[in-house]
Enzyme design. Structure first.
Site, PDB file in Angstrom:
ATOM      1  N   LYS A 115       0.820  -1.215   0.000  1.00 29.65           N
ATOM      2  CA  LYS A 115       0.000   0.000   0.000  1.00 29.65           C
ATOM      3  C   LYS A 115       0.851   1.261   0.000  1.00 29.65           C
ATOM      4  O   LYS A 115       0.520   2.244  -0.656  1.00 29.65           O
ATOM      5  CB  LYS A 115      -0.976  -0.005   1.180  1.00 29.65           C
ATOM      6  N   LYS A 202     -10.865 -11.381  -7.539  1.00 29.88           N
ATOM      7  CA  LYS A 202     -11.877 -11.597  -6.497  1.00 29.88           C
ATOM      8  C   LYS A 202     -12.855 -10.427  -6.396  1.00 29.88           C
ATOM      9  O   LYS A 202     -12.501  -9.290  -6.722  1.00 29.88           O
ATOM     10  CB  LYS A 202     -11.216 -11.878  -5.146  1.00 29.88           C
ATOM     11  N   LYS A 205     -15.170  -5.228  -1.951  1.00 26.42           N
ATOM     12  CA  LYS A 205     -16.017  -4.064  -1.710  1.00 26.42           C
ATOM     13  C   LYS A 205     -15.359  -2.772  -2.170  1.00 26.42           C
ATOM     14  O   LYS A 205     -16.033  -1.762  -2.375  1.00 26.42           O
ATOM     15  CB  LYS A 205     -16.491  -4.009  -0.258  1.00 26.42           C
TER      16      LYS A 205
HETATM   17  P1  ATP Z   1     -11.489  -4.497   0.435  1.00 24.06           P
HETATM   18  O1  ATP Z   1     -11.593  -4.479  -1.065  1.00 24.06           O
HETATM   19  O2  ATP Z   1     -11.727  -3.166   1.093  1.00 24.06           O
HETATM   20  O3  ATP Z   1     -10.268  -5.211   0.940  1.00 24.06           O
HETATM   21  P2  ATP Z   1     -13.025  -6.873   0.891  1.00 24.06           P
HETATM   22  O4  ATP Z   1     -14.301  -7.120   0.131  1.00 24.06           O
HETATM   23  O5  ATP Z   1     -11.822  -7.634   0.497  1.00 24.06           O
HETATM   24  O6  ATP Z   1     -12.777  -5.317   0.893  1.00 24.06           O
HETATM   25  P3  ATP Z   1     -12.438  -7.143   3.717  1.00 24.06           P
HETATM   26  O7  ATP Z   1     -12.976  -6.131   4.705  1.00 24.06           O
HETATM   27  O8  ATP Z   1     -11.004  -7.052   3.298  1.00 24.06           O
HETATM   28  O9  ATP Z   1     -13.389  -7.132   2.406  1.00 24.06           O
HETATM   29  O10 ATP Z   1     -12.702  -8.592   4.273  1.00 24.06           O
HETATM   30  C1  ATP Z   1     -13.854  -8.918   5.033  1.00 24.06           C
HETATM   31  C2  ATP Z   1     -14.043 -10.429   5.019  1.00 24.06           C
HETATM   32  O11 ATP Z   1     -14.576 -10.845   3.748  1.00 24.06           O
HETATM   33  C3  ATP Z   1     -12.738 -11.214   5.204  1.00 24.06           C
HETATM   34  O12 ATP Z   1     -12.989 -12.279   6.089  1.00 24.06           O
HETATM   35  C4  ATP Z   1     -12.410 -11.738   3.824  1.00 24.06           C
HETATM   36  O13 ATP Z   1     -11.684 -12.971   3.883  1.00 24.06           O
HETATM   37  C5  ATP Z   1     -13.805 -11.918   3.206  1.00 24.06           C
HETATM   38  N1  ATP Z   1     -13.758 -11.767   1.745  1.00 24.06           N
HETATM   39  C6  ATP Z   1     -13.379 -10.660   1.074  1.00 24.06           C
HETATM   40  N2  ATP Z   1     -13.458 -10.858  -0.259  1.00 24.06           N
HETATM   41  C7  ATP Z   1     -13.894 -12.134  -0.448  1.00 24.06           C
HETATM   42  C8  ATP Z   1     -14.172 -12.951  -1.612  1.00 24.06           C
HETATM   43  N3  ATP Z   1     -14.044 -12.462  -2.837  1.00 24.06           N
HETATM   44  N4  ATP Z   1     -14.623 -14.215  -1.427  1.00 24.06           N
HETATM   45  C9  ATP Z   1     -14.758 -14.707  -0.162  1.00 24.06           C
HETATM   46  N5  ATP Z   1     -14.497 -14.009   0.969  1.00 24.06           N
HETATM   47  C10 ATP Z   1     -14.077 -12.733   0.846  1.00 24.06           C
HETATM   48 MG    MG Z   2      -9.833  -7.334   1.487  1.00 29.80          MG
END
Ligand code: ATP
Ligand code: MG
Length: 336
Positions: A115, A202, A205
């Site tokens: 980052k 993947k 969010k």
């Molecule tokens: P960001 O893009 O901000 O990193 P994110 O969608 O990856 O957001 P996180 O807050 O990093 O979300 O992770 C929250 C939870 O969701 C974690 O336990 C992570 O393992 C799970 N998670 C995130 N993306 C996925 C995915 N594509 N498939 C399954 N689990 C996921």
């Molecule tokens: Mg993440």
């Protein structure tokens, strides 16, 4: 009441709108594990400050996530659900942790390197937010405050749990504390839901393309259309293969929402065409969102009461563990 259950700690950072991937990959498991573990689940709103964020957006995110946890089935009679910023102990614990680390140790963290390298190239060293460097010490503080045994994490966070393990051992040796050395918990079915637009990436969010993700608060009709437009391939046959990531993703979403195995799902669709598969998945997603959103409307009314209840329980545990470290360090403030 003293519980013999192992302690599980899990959080979601309040950096954006929750997606179906967050539900399938994380929240669904937390709900499932509520009976087996003593669960502490928090909205990591302090971690959301690592990079600049608009105050209104932060406030919306944290409340939405809290209500969505409730709507998805987190039962506050079984799990302690709270806002990280409601437990002031996190701040002091963070200081006690970071004064036991070195800059070298923190700057070696992969997430910091990734980052910060993006920021450094653009602006120069001095503009890297300090929060980015200290993110892991706050995470160590989160874990040790609840003396957690298991931490469900994705691969990206595994190194931070490693740091926590080192710190727990270091503090125990130095200050005669009794912190458990926590284990990372990687779910059996490593559900990795993929982007609907680029199925080799993947679903996230933080993805700027809103068509790539199903958000838990999407209009169900809009979500249905996103599934209908999901990128697949041109072969026209439905079966499970890593060479068909778009189809595999749709089958995975269906199987997770219907609670049936991937293989069973494959059997259901072997003779079907892509349009029929998309309609079936779209319909399941739509029904799921309608159900979650009807519970969400109720849940949002209860946030303040539930958050207060969660904070009281969380503070009690956090305070006890913080005091044990303070005592070891030579900050025994029992008189206060
Ligand atoms: P960001 O893009 O901000 O990193 P994110 O969608 O990856 O957001 P996180 O807050 O990093 O979300 O992770 C929250 C939870 O969701 C974690 O336990 C992570 O393992 C799970 N998670 C995130 N993306 C996925 C995915 N594509 N498939 C399954 N689990 C996921
Ligand atoms: Mg993440």
């Amino acid at each position: 009441m003293v519980s013999n259950k192992k302690i599980l700690l899990s959080g979601i950072t309040a950096t954006g709108k929750l997606t179906l991937a967050n539900y399938i990959g994380a929240i669904k498991n937390m709900v499932k594990l509520q009976d087996e573990y003593e669960n502490y689940i928090f909205i990591a709103d302090l971690h959301a400050l690592t990079l600049p964020i608009d105050p209104k957006e932060l406030e919306n995110n944290r409340r939405n996530i809290f209500a969505l946890f409730l709507a998805c089935g987190i039962d506050t009679n079984k799990s302690t659900l709270f806002f990280q910023s409601d437990v002031l102990e996190h701040g002091l614990m963070n200081w006690l942790i970071l004064t036991n680390t070195t800059i070298g140790e923190l700057s070696r963290m992969t997430q910091f390197k990734d980052k910060s390298s993006k920021i450094k190239t653009a602006n120069g060293m001095e503009t890297i937010p300090t929060g980015l460097l200290m993110y892991p010490t706050l995470m160590v503080a989160d874990i040790l405050l609840y003396n957690a045994d298991v931490i469900p994490v994705g691969i990206d966070q595994k190194q931070h749990v490693e740091l926590t393990r080192n710190l727990a051992t270091r503090l125990n040796n130095k200050f005669k504390t009794n912190f458990k050395v926590p284990e990372p918990y990687i779910p059996e079915v490593g559900a990795k839901i993929m982007s609907l637009v680029e199925p080799t990436k993947k679903m996230s969010k933080s993805d700027k393309n809103e068509k790539a993700s199903i958000y838990l608060l999407d209009d169900p009709e809009v979500a249905y259309k996103k599934i209908m437009k999901a990128v697949t391939d041109s072969e026209g046959k439905i079966y499970l293969s890593d060479d068909k990531p778009g189809i595999k993703n749709l089958l995975t979403i269906y199987s997770a929402l219907k609670n049936i195995s991937l293989q069973e799902t494959e059997q259901l669709f072997l003779e079907k065409n892509y349009g029929e598969l998309k309609q079936a998945v779209g319909q399941e997603v739509k029904l799921f969102l309608i159900e979650i959103q009807s519970k969400y409307t109720e849940a949002i009314k209860n946030i303040d009461i539930e958050a207060k209840k969660g904070a009281i329980k969380a503070r009690e545990t956090a305070n006890k563990n913080l005091k044990s470290l303070m005592k070891g360090i030579g900050l025994d403030n029992e008189s206060k």
